[in-house]
Design a protein around this motif. Structure first.
Motif, mmCIF file in Angstrom:
data_model
loop_
_atom_site.group_PDB
_atom_site.id
_atom_site.type_symbol
_atom_site.label_atom_id
_atom_site.label_comp_id
_atom_site.label_asym_id
_atom_site.label_seq_id
_atom_site.Cartn_x
_atom_site.Cartn_y
_atom_site.Cartn_z
ATOM 1 N N TRP A 97 0.814 -1.209 0.000
ATOM 2 C CA TRP A 97 0.000 0.000 0.000
ATOM 3 C C TRP A 97 0.851 1.264 0.000
ATOM 4 O O TRP A 97 0.448 2.277 -0.560
ATOM 5 C CB TRP A 97 -0.999 0.005 1.166
ATOM 6 C CG TRP A 97 -0.407 0.169 2.533
ATOM 7 C CD1 TRP A 97 -0.051 -0.815 3.407
ATOM 8 C CD2 TRP A 97 -0.117 1.403 3.202
ATOM 9 N NE1 TRP A 97 0.450 -0.281 4.565
ATOM 10 C CE2 TRP A 97 0.414 1.083 4.474
ATOM 11 C CE3 TRP A 97 -0.248 2.741 2.859
ATOM 12 C CZ2 TRP A 97 0.807 2.053 5.390
ATOM 13 C CZ3 TRP A 97 0.145 3.708 3.771
ATOM 14 C CH2 TRP A 97 0.662 3.355 5.024
ATOM 15 N N THR A 98 2.043 1.198 0.613
ATOM 16 C CA THR A 98 2.876 2.403 0.634
ATOM 17 C C THR A 98 3.343 2.761 -0.777
ATOM 18 O O THR A 98 3.384 3.934 -1.130
ATOM 19 C CB THR A 98 4.080 2.257 1.577
ATOM 20 O OG1 THR A 98 4.908 1.175 1.144
ATOM 21 C CG2 THR A 98 3.637 2.032 3.010
ATOM 22 N N GLY A 99 3.668 1.756 -1.561
ATOM 23 C CA GLY A 99 4.045 2.008 -2.951
ATOM 24 C C GLY A 99 2.901 2.596 -3.756
ATOM 25 O O GLY A 99 3.101 3.475 -4.597
ATOM 26 N N GLU A 100 1.693 2.113 -3.483
ATOM 27 C CA GLU A 100 0.510 2.639 -4.164
ATOM 28 C C GLU A 100 0.288 4.101 -3.799
ATOM 29 O O GLU A 100 -0.040 4.924 -4.657
ATOM 30 C CB GLU A 100 -0.715 1.801 -3.808
ATOM 31 C CG GLU A 100 -0.653 0.387 -4.354
ATOM 32 C CD GLU A 100 -1.724 -0.530 -3.781
ATOM 33 O OE1 GLU A 100 -2.574 -0.066 -2.989
ATOM 34 O OE2 GLU A 100 -1.705 -1.725 -4.123
ATOM 35 N N ILE A 101 0.483 4.423 -2.523
ATOM 36 C CA ILE A 101 0.312 5.801 -2.057
ATOM 37 C C ILE A 101 1.345 6.714 -2.717
ATOM 38 O O ILE A 101 1.014 7.786 -3.234
ATOM 39 C CB ILE A 101 0.451 5.882 -0.515
ATOM 40 C CG1 ILE A 101 -0.697 5.160 0.172
ATOM 41 C CG2 ILE A 101 0.563 7.331 -0.035
ATOM 42 C CD1 ILE A 101 -2.028 5.833 0.098
ATOM 43 N N VAL A 102 2.593 6.286 -2.710
ATOM 44 C CA VAL A 102 3.657 7.098 -3.308
ATOM 45 C C VAL A 102 3.383 7.308 -4.799
ATOM 46 O O VAL A 102 3.540 8.409 -5.326
ATOM 47 C CB VAL A 102 5.040 6.454 -3.072
ATOM 48 C CG1 VAL A 102 6.118 7.164 -3.874
ATOM 49 C CG2 VAL A 102 5.381 6.472 -1.585
ATOM 50 N N GLY A 103 2.949 6.265 -5.477
ATOM 51 C CA GLY A 103 2.617 6.387 -6.895
ATOM 52 C C GLY A 103 1.478 7.359 -7.138
ATOM 53 O O GLY A 103 1.514 8.154 -8.083
ATOM 54 N N LYS A 104 0.494 7.330 -6.272
ATOM 55 C CA LYS A 104 -0.653 8.230 -6.406
ATOM 56 C C LYS A 104 -0.244 9.682 -6.140
ATOM 57 O O LYS A 104 -0.754 10.606 -6.759
ATOM 58 C CB LYS A 104 -1.744 7.800 -5.418
ATOM 59 C CG LYS A 104 -3.090 8.371 -5.691
ATOM 60 C CD LYS A 104 -4.126 7.688 -4.815
ATOM 61 C CE LYS A 104 -5.496 7.918 -5.387
ATOM 62 N NZ LYS A 104 -6.544 7.242 -4.634
ATOM 63 N N MET A 105 0.700 9.860 -5.220
ATOM 64 C CA MET A 105 1.169 11.196 -4.873
ATOM 65 C C MET A 105 2.036 11.800 -5.966
ATOM 66 O O MET A 105 2.078 13.024 -6.110
ATOM 67 C CB MET A 105 1.996 11.140 -3.578
ATOM 68 C CG MET A 105 1.222 10.834 -2.334
ATOM 69 S SD MET A 105 2.284 10.506 -0.906
ATOM 70 C CE MET A 105 3.263 11.985 -0.819
ATOM 71 N N HIS A 106 2.724 10.972 -6.720
ATOM 72 C CA HIS A 106 3.736 11.416 -7.679
ATOM 73 C C HIS A 106 3.218 12.534 -8.593
ATOM 74 O O HIS A 106 2.241 12.373 -9.311
ATOM 75 C CB HIS A 106 4.224 10.235 -8.527
ATOM 76 C CG HIS A 106 5.369 10.579 -9.408
ATOM 77 N ND1 HIS A 106 6.632 10.785 -8.906
ATOM 78 C CD2 HIS A 106 5.454 10.776 -10.732
ATOM 79 C CE1 HIS A 106 7.442 11.090 -9.898
ATOM 80 N NE2 HIS A 106 6.755 11.090 -11.023
#
Length: 64
Positions: free
Chosen positions: A5-14
């Motif tokens: 989920w942290t990778g998904e969050i970072v990707g969404k924030m990018h």
């Protein structure tokens, strides 16, 4: 290793919001937010809290 989920969050924030903006919104220290997103800390309810905050911040920027 960080949770998925942290990778998904970072990707969404990018390109939309920064970790500092997220930290300010959550009233957390930027280093603590970084530690959570990098899997160094795993507080209870972090996934739900971060997902909701990121969605709200992105929504604010797209309607502003």
């Amino acid at each position: 290793m960080p949770a998925q989920w942290t990778g998904e969050i970072v990707g969404k924030m990018h390109g939309k919001i920064t970790q500092n903006e997220l930290a300010t919104y959550l009233k957390l220290h930027p280093k603590y937010v970084s530690a959570i997103l990098n899997g160094k800390r795993t507080p209870a309810n972090a996934e739900q809290t971060f997902r909701k905050a990121v969605d709200e911040l992105i929504a604010r920027k797209t309607t502003a």
